[in-house]
Design a protein around this motif. Sequence first.
Motif, PDB file in Angstrom:
ATOM      1  N   CYS A  31      -2.513   0.998  -3.374  1.00 15.53           N
ATOM      2  CA  CYS A  31      -2.334  -0.380  -2.908  1.00 15.53           C
ATOM      3  C   CYS A  31      -1.748  -1.205  -4.053  1.00 15.53           C
ATOM      4  O   CYS A  31      -2.430  -1.461  -5.049  1.00 15.53           O
ATOM      5  CB  CYS A  31      -3.667  -0.955  -2.448  1.00 15.53           C
ATOM      6  SG  CYS A  31      -3.569  -2.651  -1.857  1.00 15.53           S
ATOM      7  N   SER A  32      -0.497  -1.630  -3.914  1.00 18.90           N
ATOM      8  CA  SER A  32       0.188  -2.324  -5.012  1.00 18.90           C
ATOM      9  C   SER A  32      -0.502  -3.631  -5.387  1.00 18.90           C
ATOM     10  O   SER A  32      -0.537  -4.008  -6.555  1.00 18.90           O
ATOM     11  CB  SER A  32       1.652  -2.583  -4.644  1.00 18.90           C
ATOM     12  OG  SER A  32       1.742  -3.373  -3.471  1.00 18.90           O
ATOM     13  N   ASN A  54      -1.665  -3.328  -9.369  1.00 13.32           N
ATOM     14  CA  ASN A  54      -0.821  -4.172 -10.228  1.00 13.32           C
ATOM     15  C   ASN A  54      -1.445  -5.550 -10.473  1.00 13.32           C
ATOM     16  O   ASN A  54      -0.753  -6.512 -10.779  1.00 13.32           O
ATOM     17  CB  ASN A  54       0.570  -4.341  -9.601  1.00 13.32           C
ATOM     18  CG  ASN A  54       1.301  -3.015  -9.465  1.00 13.32           C
ATOM     19  OD1 ASN A  54       1.239  -2.179 -10.359  1.00 13.32           O
ATOM     20  ND2 ASN A  54       1.991  -2.809  -8.349  1.00 13.32           N
TER      21      ASN A  54
END
Length: 398
Positions: free
Chosen positions: A143-144, A148
């Motif tokens: 899951c970006s 991130n």
Amino acid sequence: MASYRARVKEFEDIINEEEIDLYKLKSVCFNGIPEEQVNRALCWRLMLNYLPPDRRCWNEVLAMKRKLYAQFVDEMIVNPGASCNESGERVDVTMSDHPLSCNPDSLWDAFFRDNEVLLQIDKDVRRLCPDISFFQQATEFPCSAVVNSGGEKRLHGRVQHPVLNSANVERKGLGITRIALSRRKAPEDYAPLAEGSEAHWEVVQRILFLYAKLNPGQGYVQGMNEIVGPIYHVFASDPHQEWREHAEADCFFAFTNLMAEIRDFFIKTLDETESGINKLMERLCSELKRNDHEIYMRLQEQELRPQYYSFRWLTLLLSQEFPLPDVLRIWDSLLADTFRFSFLIFVCCAMIILLRDQILKNDFPSNVKLLQSFPSMDIQIVLNKAVELAESKHGCFR
């Protein structure tokens, strides 16, 4: 081989229809889904009512659900100390809300309460299916928004495992005793991966955390990890990348649908109701008495109550009693059961009857151990016996 090919073609014919006949699909899935040729994940999505039978609606439904799940991740996994303004700049929120605030609307208060739930989830998902390495491996589609985030949305970081202090005593001859302090990390089953990637167990942790947040009346109950695990494994192992990429969101809603059917098993105040777990155990005892009165009486004489062994069988849909491949095969039949979960009762009854000789000769402690740790057995033998029991009661079960 010809029979196998004909069966695979039957699956393909059903699934490729614009309007899928769920009754036909469940009928063929009940006897097991051929893993190599048929997409089990797609069949489960349909049987768990995540996908509608009309294929023409799929794109719209999937886009809506996946967008909704992304919103859940964005809005519900929040660190109160990491707020940003509309320009995306970090702002100090401690003036209006701070960790020691007594305000019932405090984000920090909710944060700390969530962490109590998260601590149990974290402990459970780190032990998920220890016989296989799948859940420790990195997902190819992290899951970006989480990986991130600089660690702000990584849930395991909110419940860091404690660091233990230990002291080594060193004595040389008659001189001064030296105590050397050392620090070692508390043991954990699965370790989180580095920033930018995440393991499958971390994805399951997020699914369970969001489920608990969205269902505050029930929250998270230990064992739910064993229910979501098989679904996620199937979805994340989908042979088609376009489906595999959205395994997390799809699994969340499929799991939610399944929990809507079995949630009463997890609510203690409903144990004695018609839909509660005690009623289910009573039905198992009745079936055992009907099919093998001698075993039933043996367990009664030993006062070996169904709570000692079948509570876990029934609440967790046998997910802890067999290796994962066997669990997936069992669930093909359970999810295809039109009278969910009547067939589960017959499977549990079959498990007991297949241990007949041992149960009749064993004493109480041996029988408790036997039933709590079901011995290795060909799962098809168990399912065939369960079908036999079901048909003896209902005629043709399907």
